[in-house]
Design a protein around this motif. Structure first.
Motif, PDB file in Angstrom:
ATOM      1  N   THR A  34      -1.752   3.976  10.218  1.00  0.00           N
ATOM      2  CA  THR A  34      -2.887   4.890  10.050  1.00  0.00           C
ATOM      3  C   THR A  34      -2.498   5.998   9.079  1.00  0.00           C
ATOM      4  N   ASP A  35      -3.503   6.776   8.647  1.00  0.00           N
ATOM      5  CA  ASP A  35      -3.279   7.693   7.525  1.00  0.00           C
ATOM      6  C   ASP A  35      -2.300   8.817   7.816  1.00  0.00           C
ATOM      7  N   GLY A  36      -2.018   9.089   9.111  1.00  0.00           N
ATOM      8  CA  GLY A  36      -1.043  10.116   9.423  1.00  0.00           C
ATOM      9  C   GLY A  36       0.331   9.817   8.863  1.00  0.00           C
ATOM     10  N   LEU A  37       0.619   8.542   8.568  1.00  0.00           N
ATOM     11  CA  LEU A  37       1.927   8.158   8.039  1.00  0.00           C
ATOM     12  C   LEU A  37       2.085   8.529   6.571  1.00  0.00           C
ATOM     13  N   ILE A  38       0.991   8.549   5.828  1.00  0.00           N
ATOM     14  CA  ILE A  38       1.117   8.685   4.373  1.00  0.00           C
ATOM     15  C   ILE A  38       0.434   9.914   3.794  1.00  0.00           C
ATOM     16  N   GLU A  39      -0.574  10.465   4.456  1.00  0.00           N
ATOM     17  CA  GLU A  39      -1.350  11.543   3.854  1.00  0.00           C
ATOM     18  C   GLU A  39      -0.698  12.896   4.114  1.00  0.00           C
ATOM     19  N   ARG A  40      -0.687  13.747   3.069  1.00  0.00           N
ATOM     20  CA  ARG A  40      -0.206  15.109   3.159  1.00  0.00           C
ATOM     21  C   ARG A  40      -1.212  16.034   2.477  1.00  0.00           C
ATOM     22  N   ARG A  41      -1.411  17.195   3.060  1.00  0.00           N
ATOM     23  CA  ARG A  41      -2.371  18.148   2.503  1.00  0.00           C
ATOM     24  C   ARG A  41      -1.970  18.531   1.082  1.00  0.00           C
ATOM     25  N   GLY A  42      -2.940  18.494   0.162  1.00  0.00           N
ATOM     26  CA  GLY A  42      -2.690  18.866  -1.220  1.00  0.00           C
ATOM     27  C   GLY A  42      -1.988  17.808  -2.039  1.00  0.00           C
ATOM     28  N   GLU A  43      -1.856  16.597  -1.493  1.00  0.00           N
ATOM     29  CA  GLU A  43      -1.129  15.528  -2.185  1.00  0.00           C
ATOM     30  C   GLU A  43      -2.046  14.331  -2.382  1.00  0.00           C
ATOM     31  N   ASP A  44      -1.963  13.710  -3.534  1.00  0.00           N
ATOM     32  CA  ASP A  44      -2.742  12.506  -3.812  1.00  0.00           C
ATOM     33  C   ASP A  44      -2.302  11.384  -2.874  1.00  0.00           C
ATOM     34  N   ILE A  45      -3.282  10.585  -2.388  1.00  0.00           N
ATOM     35  CA  ILE A  45      -2.950   9.518  -1.444  1.00  0.00           C
ATOM     36  C   ILE A  45      -2.014   8.482  -2.066  1.00  0.00           C
ATOM     37  N   TYR A  46      -2.097   8.309  -3.386  1.00  0.00           N
ATOM     38  CA  TYR A  46      -1.237   7.316  -4.039  1.00  0.00           C
ATOM     39  C   TYR A  46       0.225   7.736  -4.007  1.00  0.00           C
ATOM     40  N   THR A  47       0.468   9.034  -3.932  1.00  0.00           N
ATOM     41  CA  THR A  47       1.852   9.499  -3.771  1.00  0.00           C
ATOM     42  C   THR A  47       2.405   9.041  -2.426  1.00  0.00           C
ATOM     43  N   GLY A  48       1.569   9.149  -1.382  1.00  0.00           N
ATOM     44  CA  GLY A  48       1.987   8.679  -0.066  1.00  0.00           C
ATOM     45  C   GLY A  48       2.180   7.176  -0.015  1.00  0.00           C
ATOM     46  N   LEU A  49       1.308   6.436  -0.696  1.00  0.00           N
ATOM     47  CA  LEU A  49       1.456   4.981  -0.734  1.00  0.00           C
ATOM     48  C   LEU A  49       2.733   4.574  -1.476  1.00  0.00           C
ATOM     49  N   ASP A  50       3.035   5.261  -2.569  1.00  0.00           N
ATOM     50  CA  ASP A  50       4.279   4.970  -3.297  1.00  0.00           C
ATOM     51  C   ASP A  50       5.497   5.261  -2.424  1.00  0.00           C
ATOM     52  N   ARG A  51       5.430   6.356  -1.665  1.00  0.00           N
ATOM     53  CA  ARG A  51       6.537   6.709  -0.778  1.00  0.00           C
ATOM     54  C   ARG A  51       6.722   5.643   0.300  1.00  0.00           C
ATOM     55  N   LEU A  52       5.605   5.134   0.827  1.00  0.00           N
ATOM     56  CA  LEU A  52       5.661   4.073   1.832  1.00  0.00           C
ATOM     57  C   LEU A  52       6.265   2.807   1.243  1.00  0.00           C
ATOM     58  N   ALA A  53       5.809   2.414   0.045  1.00  0.00           N
ATOM     59  CA  ALA A  53       6.332   1.197  -0.587  1.00  0.00           C
ATOM     60  C   ALA A  53       7.832   1.304  -0.824  1.00  0.00           C
ATOM     61  N   GLU A  54       8.286   2.466  -1.269  1.00  0.00           N
ATOM     62  CA  GLU A  54       9.715   2.651  -1.533  1.00  0.00           C
ATOM     63  C   GLU A  54      10.525   2.540  -0.243  1.00  0.00           C
ATOM     64  N   SER A  55      10.012   3.137   0.844  1.00  0.00           N
ATOM     65  CA  SER A  55      10.735   3.095   2.115  1.00  0.00           C
ATOM     66  C   SER A  55      10.768   1.685   2.691  1.00  0.00           C
ATOM     67  N   VAL A  56       9.652   0.975   2.630  1.00  0.00           N
ATOM     68  CA  VAL A  56       9.608  -0.401   3.133  1.00  0.00           C
ATOM     69  C   VAL A  56      10.574  -1.280   2.345  1.00  0.00           C
ATOM     70  N   THR A  57      10.589  -1.124   1.033  1.00  0.00           N
ATOM     71  CA  THR A  57      11.492  -1.932   0.202  1.00  0.00           C
ATOM     72  C   THR A  57      12.953  -1.644   0.542  1.00  0.00           C
ATOM     73  N   ARG A  58      13.274  -0.378   0.708  1.00  0.00           N
ATOM     74  CA  ARG A  58      14.669   0.010   0.961  1.00  0.00           C
ATOM     75  C   ARG A  58      15.170  -0.512   2.302  1.00  0.00           C
ATOM     76  N   HIS A  59      14.270  -0.575   3.298  1.00  0.00           N
ATOM     77  CA  HIS A  59      14.689  -0.975   4.646  1.00  0.00           C
ATOM     78  C   HIS A  59      14.204  -2.384   5.022  1.00  0.00           C
ATOM     79  N   ARG A  60      13.791  -3.198   4.027  1.00  0.00           N
ATOM     80  CA  ARG A  60      13.100  -4.447   4.323  1.00  0.00           C
ATOM     81  C   ARG A  60      13.944  -5.445   5.102  1.00  0.00           C
ATOM     82  N   HIS A  61      15.276  -5.349   5.011  1.00  0.00           N
ATOM     83  CA  HIS A  61      16.126  -6.308   5.716  1.00  0.00           C
ATOM     84  C   HIS A  61      16.400  -5.884   7.161  1.00  0.00           C
TER      85      HIS A  61
END
Length: 409
Positions: free
Chosen positions: A351-378
């Motif tokens: 849900t959006d609580g994981l990625i959304e931050r006040r004053g920040e574009d949602i795509y920044t949160g999505l990029d942060r999520l993608a980077e974290s998932v990739t780094r910990h994918r194994h």
């Protein structure tokens, strides 16, 4: 122009008005010059000592509540990391030169947190406005009957306000506990789903009623297949928890009889029109077919699921997004899309609580999520879920609740 060097210790000591610093255990760490002067204490009499050992409550005042209210305010700051403003307070001080003689004082305190790099409260700033002379002056130069009446009236009103604030805090805390208990009873327990490892998490918003609108669900389908969904009700507290429970149950039933996720979300949208508080709810539903190794999905205004591939690439499932439930006047079929997966891929719904931050574009949160998932994918799903929360949620907690599902395909 050279940046001036600032001696912050000297600035703190010179601050106008009474300001003291206390540890989370309410022990004095420092105090400015005005605090020492107006409180009638030396720095040596304060530092390293518990606040109420230095300033005990007047034993001659049976109605005194200043110590309890001050302590509760400071402990709230330590627990929540949020500023706490107190009502006008009478707190008498014993004359250090004449033991047993108490001087009447009226204070207006504010307590605020100072956080360390890890987001924990390291100090409490105790700022006090001393208003005793102001109250006396409003009643006449020499006090007198008018001053006593004004003092009594202000003190009474302050006590009433403090009591109202305390009742509101207690009601707030009770409603939050009930809503969380209700949600915990309605959400499925975490754990593996059949032969496939899954991890689920729910994190309520910190110190707020903005909780209990998020949900997750895993539904067994014919042929050992699986439906996975997350949703987010717009609303707070018990009302959101009740709407969430109805929608989650309705979607679970719809998934078992629908031909695909779009049909399930479409049925849920029709049902939401008759559920109070369900308008503008977002939800995404995925149907996983293990034999064909495909994921069918449909989204009603929800952030896209993430499919993390074993080779390190990431796909956002964003090709079947529609408005939230009951958001448009006419009924239209919901869109549906498919994507393929390979064994060892990872599906993440949230849900959006994981990625959304006040004053920040949602795509920044999505990029942060993608980077974290990739780094910990194994990592196994349980460890991956914890890593995502650790990477993406603020250290002191989020202002919105968060639901998360991690499924190893």
């Amino acid at each position: 122009m050279r940046k001036p060097r600032i001696d912050y210790v000297a600035v703190f000591r010179a601050l106008p008005g009474m300001v003291a610093l206390l540890t989370p255990d309410l022990v004095y760490a420092d105090a400015n010059d005005d605090f020492l002067r107006l409180a009638g204490r030396t720095r040596e009499q304060l530092l390293g000592r518990y606040i109420f050992d230095v300033f005990p409550e007047n034993p001659n005042d049976p109605a005194a509540a200043g110590m309890r209210e001050t302590r509760e305010s400071m402990l709230r700051v330590v627990a929540t990391g949020e500023r706490d403003t107190m009502a006008l307070l009478r707190y008498d001080i014993e004359d250090p030169q004449r033991p047993g003689v108490w001087r009447e004082h009226y204070w207006s305190p504010v307590n605020a947190p100072v956080q360390d790099p890890d987001g924990q409260v390291a100090l409490v700033v105790h700022r006090v406005e001393e208003v005793t002379e102001l109250i006396h002056a409003r009643g006449g130069t020499n006090g007198g009957a008018r001053a006593r009446v004004l003092e009594a009236e202000l003190y009474t009103r302050a006590r009433e306000l403090q009591e109202v604030n305390e009742r509101l805090r207690q009601a707030h805390a009770h409603e939050r506990e009930v809503a969380l208990a209700l949600q915990a009873a309605m959400l499925p327990a975490p754990g593996p789903t059949g032969p496939h490892a899954a991890a689920v998490r729910y994190r309520p918003a910190l110190g707020a009623l903005n909780v209990c609108g998020d949900w997750y669900d895993l539904v067994d389908l014919p042929g050992d297949n699986l439906a996975v969904a997350v949703g987010d009700v717009v609303g707070h507290g018990l009302a959101a928890a009740c709407a969430m429970g109805q929608l989650r149950s309705a979607l679970s039933a719809a998934c078992r009889v629908a031909d695909g996720p779009a049909q399930a979300v479409e049925a849920l949208g029709l049902y939401a029109r008759f559920v109070e508080g369900a308008e503008a709810t977002t939800v995404v539903t995925t149907f996983i077919d293990w034999d064909r190794r495909t994921i069918a999905y449909s989204s009603a205004g929800h952030p896209p699921p993430v499919l993390a591939h074993a080779d390190g690439t990431v796909t956002f499932l964003d090709r079947a997004t529609d408005p939230p439930l009951a958001a448009r006047p006419e009924h239209l079929p919901r869109p549906q899309a498919h994507t393929r997966f390979t064994e060892g891929d990872t599906l993440v719904l949230y849900t959006d609580g994981l990625i959304e931050r006040r004053g920040e574009d949602i795509y920044t949160g999505l990029d942060r999520l993608a980077e974290s998932v990739t780094r910990h994918r194994h990592a196994p799903p349980e460890a991956l879920a914890d890593a995502l929360l650790g990477d993406l949620l603020p250290t002191m907690g989020s202002t919105d609740d968060t639901a998360l599902i991690v499924l190893r395909l």
